[in-house]
Design a protein around this motif. Structure first.
Motif, PDB file in Angstrom:
ATOM      1  N   LYS A 136      20.379  29.854  18.772  1.00  0.00           N
ATOM      2  CA  LYS A 136      20.099  28.561  19.378  1.00  0.00           C
ATOM      3  C   LYS A 136      21.309  27.638  19.182  1.00  0.00           C
ATOM      4  O   LYS A 136      22.328  28.051  18.636  1.00  0.00           O
ATOM      5  CB  LYS A 136      18.840  27.955  18.756  1.00  0.00           C
ATOM      6  N   THR A 137      21.176  26.398  19.608  1.00  0.00           N
ATOM      7  CA  THR A 137      22.243  25.412  19.425  1.00  0.00           C
ATOM      8  C   THR A 137      21.650  24.126  18.876  1.00  0.00           C
ATOM      9  O   THR A 137      20.598  23.679  19.326  1.00  0.00           O
ATOM     10  CB  THR A 137      22.953  25.108  20.753  1.00  0.00           C
ATOM     11  N   LEU A 138      22.328  23.557  17.896  1.00  0.00           N
ATOM     12  CA  LEU A 138      21.953  22.263  17.350  1.00  0.00           C
ATOM     13  C   LEU A 138      23.240  21.532  17.009  1.00  0.00           C
ATOM     14  O   LEU A 138      24.138  22.104  16.378  1.00  0.00           O
ATOM     15  CB  LEU A 138      21.085  22.429  16.106  1.00  0.00           C
ATOM     16  N   ALA A 139      23.358  20.297  17.418  1.00  0.00           N
ATOM     17  CA  ALA A 139      24.556  19.490  17.160  1.00  0.00           C
ATOM     18  C   ALA A 139      25.822  20.195  17.636  1.00  0.00           C
ATOM     19  O   ALA A 139      26.886  20.072  17.034  1.00  0.00           O
ATOM     20  CB  ALA A 139      24.662  19.148  15.675  1.00  0.00           C
ATOM     21  N   GLY A 140      25.712  20.981  18.715  1.00  0.00           N
ATOM     22  CA  GLY A 140      26.862  21.660  19.287  1.00  0.00           C
ATOM     23  C   GLY A 140      27.282  22.917  18.551  1.00  0.00           C
ATOM     24  O   GLY A 140      28.334  23.490  18.849  1.00  0.00           O
ATOM     25  N   LEU A 141      26.465  23.381  17.598  1.00  0.00           N
ATOM     26  CA  LEU A 141      26.795  24.556  16.798  1.00  0.00           C
ATOM     27  C   LEU A 141      25.722  25.628  16.936  1.00  0.00           C
ATOM     28  O   LEU A 141      24.570  25.328  17.256  1.00  0.00           O
ATOM     29  CB  LEU A 141      26.932  24.160  15.323  1.00  0.00           C
ATOM     30  N   LYS A 142      26.111  26.867  16.670  1.00  0.00           N
ATOM     31  CA  LYS A 142      25.126  27.939  16.624  1.00  0.00           C
ATOM     32  C   LYS A 142      24.078  27.607  15.575  1.00  0.00           C
ATOM     33  O   LYS A 142      24.403  27.134  14.484  1.00  0.00           O
ATOM     34  CB  LYS A 142      25.783  29.274  16.271  1.00  0.00           C
ATOM     35  N   SER A 143      22.833  27.877  15.896  1.00  0.00           N
ATOM     36  CA  SER A 143      21.750  27.509  14.995  1.00  0.00           C
ATOM     37  C   SER A 143      20.699  28.609  14.912  1.00  0.00           C
ATOM     38  O   SER A 143      20.434  29.311  15.891  1.00  0.00           O
ATOM     39  CB  SER A 143      21.096  26.202  15.469  1.00  0.00           C
ATOM     40  N   GLY A 144      20.126  28.769  13.748  1.00  0.00           N
ATOM     41  CA  GLY A 144      19.018  29.695  13.544  1.00  0.00           C
ATOM     42  C   GLY A 144      17.824  28.940  12.996  1.00  0.00           C
ATOM     43  O   GLY A 144      17.963  27.923  12.307  1.00  0.00           O
ATOM     44  N   GLU A 145      16.632  29.429  13.291  1.00  0.00           N
ATOM     45  CA  GLU A 145      15.420  28.734  12.883  1.00  0.00           C
ATOM     46  C   GLU A 145      14.350  29.740  12.488  1.00  0.00           C
ATOM     47  O   GLU A 145      14.128  30.726  13.183  1.00  0.00           O
ATOM     48  CB  GLU A 145      14.925  27.867  14.040  1.00  0.00           C
ATOM     49  N   GLN A 146      13.708  29.481  11.356  1.00  0.00           N
ATOM     50  CA  GLN A 146      12.612  30.336  10.902  1.00  0.00           C
ATOM     51  C   GLN A 146      11.451  29.449  10.495  1.00  0.00           C
ATOM     52  O   GLN A 146      11.583  28.602   9.613  1.00  0.00           O
ATOM     53  CB  GLN A 146      13.036  31.209   9.724  1.00  0.00           C
ATOM     54  N   LYS A 147      10.307  29.659  11.131  1.00  0.00           N
ATOM     55  CA  LYS A 147       9.137  28.842  10.832  1.00  0.00           C
ATOM     56  C   LYS A 147       8.075  29.681  10.138  1.00  0.00           C
ATOM     57  O   LYS A 147       7.732  30.771  10.596  1.00  0.00           O
ATOM     58  CB  LYS A 147       8.567  28.239  12.115  1.00  0.00           C
ATOM     59  N   LEU A 148       7.579  29.155   9.026  1.00  0.00           N
ATOM     60  CA  LEU A 148       6.455  29.755   8.332  1.00  0.00           C
ATOM     61  C   LEU A 148       5.250  28.844   8.546  1.00  0.00           C
ATOM     62  O   LEU A 148       5.306  27.910   9.342  1.00  0.00           O
ATOM     63  CB  LEU A 148       6.787  29.927   6.850  1.00  0.00           C
ATOM     64  N   SER A 149       4.175  29.069   7.850  1.00  0.00           N
ATOM     65  CA  SER A 149       2.956  28.300   8.124  1.00  0.00           C
ATOM     66  C   SER A 149       3.147  26.795   7.939  1.00  0.00           C
ATOM     67  O   SER A 149       2.731  26.003   8.782  1.00  0.00           O
ATOM     68  CB  SER A 149       1.815  28.794   7.231  1.00  0.00           C
TER      69      SER A 149
END
Length: 342
Positions: A136-149
């Motif tokens: 993904k992208t956030l603030a113009g940078l590559k971004s990763g996201e992990q959501k738990l409960s």
């Protein structure tokens, strides 16, 4: 004008608080005053579509932007990146706490009055899997996201080799206290990254502070060779730790903040050792499945026993017979002259 919280170098425990509008300083880590740069602290996150590209190609050993260079990040106060004005865009901030140079937390409330815990790390080491999943992208940078409960972990990649990131962890309550954690995480992380690219508040190290030292660069192969052989592999972790591996053995150097015990016993097994020149350390042998010897040397300390230490560790498999504590002391004696003079 709001006073940005200062880092207190004492906090080995996350509960050591920094007042939201007050200040606390640790040994060698006083605040520096620099002109404030206006940033859109609570700006909405940019696109999170897959396959986003960075504007700057990744280079081995180089950050994706000079603002994220390790030598710069080592001096950045992480609490200043999530100052009150930014946190107020997602709720009501409380006290700040920090357990090391590069981490800051705030256990606050969201806009509905529910629990919202935010922890920011800079110079955070990523695994190869983490880097692969940063689509993904956030603030113009590559971004990763992990959501738990009830938690969300979001990273923005600041360097690809070795992989590092600015990382935020957001946790909400459970049951009736539950709330969506990723949306506020994106907003705060984007604001923090934008501030980091600007002119963030920095530590002002006093004499003897090792905060600016690159632990991987300060150790040479001649120091490692007696234990690890001629071709050890360096493994950086974060901005203040480095380890080296060789046949059936490992050596490690940690630079960190700590509460300094009055009796010197960082561990129940600690014994005081004389390193020469009036310098002493606190050594502990750990007879585990991979026996090790750990040696801690205090570099700075203030009246409240808040301090900074360097820790040397030598370990090896049980089949590798050598005096681990003797090797640890030799390791320390070789490196200490290269540290800032206390």
């Amino acid at each position: 004008m709001h006073v940005v919280p200062r880092f207190r170098a004492a906090a080995v425990v996350a509960a050591a608080a920094l007042l939201m509008a007050g200040c606390a300083t640790g040994p060698g880590l006083a605040k520096t005053n620099s002109p404030r740069r206006t940033v859109q602290a609570g700006a909405e996150a940019t696109s999170t579509e897959p396959s986003a590209k960075q504007s700057t190609p990744a280079q081995p050993g180089k950050p994706v932007d000079p603002a994220f260079a390790a030598e710069r990040l080592r001096l950045v106060n992480p609490c200043a990146l999530i100052e009150k004005e930014l946190l107020e865009t997602v709720g009501t901030p409380s006290r700040y706490s920090s357990s090391n140079y590069t981490r800051c937390s705030n256990y606050m409330k969201d806009k509905a009055g529910k629990s919202l815990s935010i922890t920011l790390d800079i110079g955070y080491s990523l695994t190869s899997t983490d880097l692969k999943n940063a689509t993904k992208t956030l603030a113009g940078l590559k971004s990763g996201e992990q959501k738990l409960s009830s938690s969300c972990f979001i990273t923005v990649v600041t360097q690809e080799s070795p992989a590092q990131a600015v990382r935020i962890q957001v946790s909400t309550g459970t049951g009736s206290e539950a709330a969506e954690p990723c949306a506020p995480g994106r907003k705060v992380l984007e604001g923090a990254v934008r501030k980091l690219k600007g002119n963030p508040q920095k530590y002002n190290p006093s004499k003897g502070s090792p905060v600016e030292v690159d632990p991987c660069a300060i150790v040479d192969k001649a120091t490692l060779a007696p234990v690890l052989g001629a071709s050890p592999r360096a493994l950086p972790f974060g901005l203040h730790q480095c380890s080296w591996t060789g046949p059936s053995a490992q050596m490690q150097l940690d630079i960190k903040t700590a509460r300094i015990p009055k009796d010197g016993k960082f561990d129940s097994k600690s014994v005081e050792v004389d390193l020469g020149g009036g310098l002493k350390g606190y050594q502990a042998f750990k007879d585990t499945s991979y026996p090790s010897c750990e040696l801690i040397i205090v570099r700075t300390k203030d009246a409240s026993d808040a301090g900074e230490v360097v820790e040397f560790i030598v370990s090896g498999s049980k089949t590798k017979e050598f005096d681990r504590c003797q090797a640890t002391q030799a390791f320390a004696k070789a490196v200490l002259p290269r540290l800032p003079a206390a």
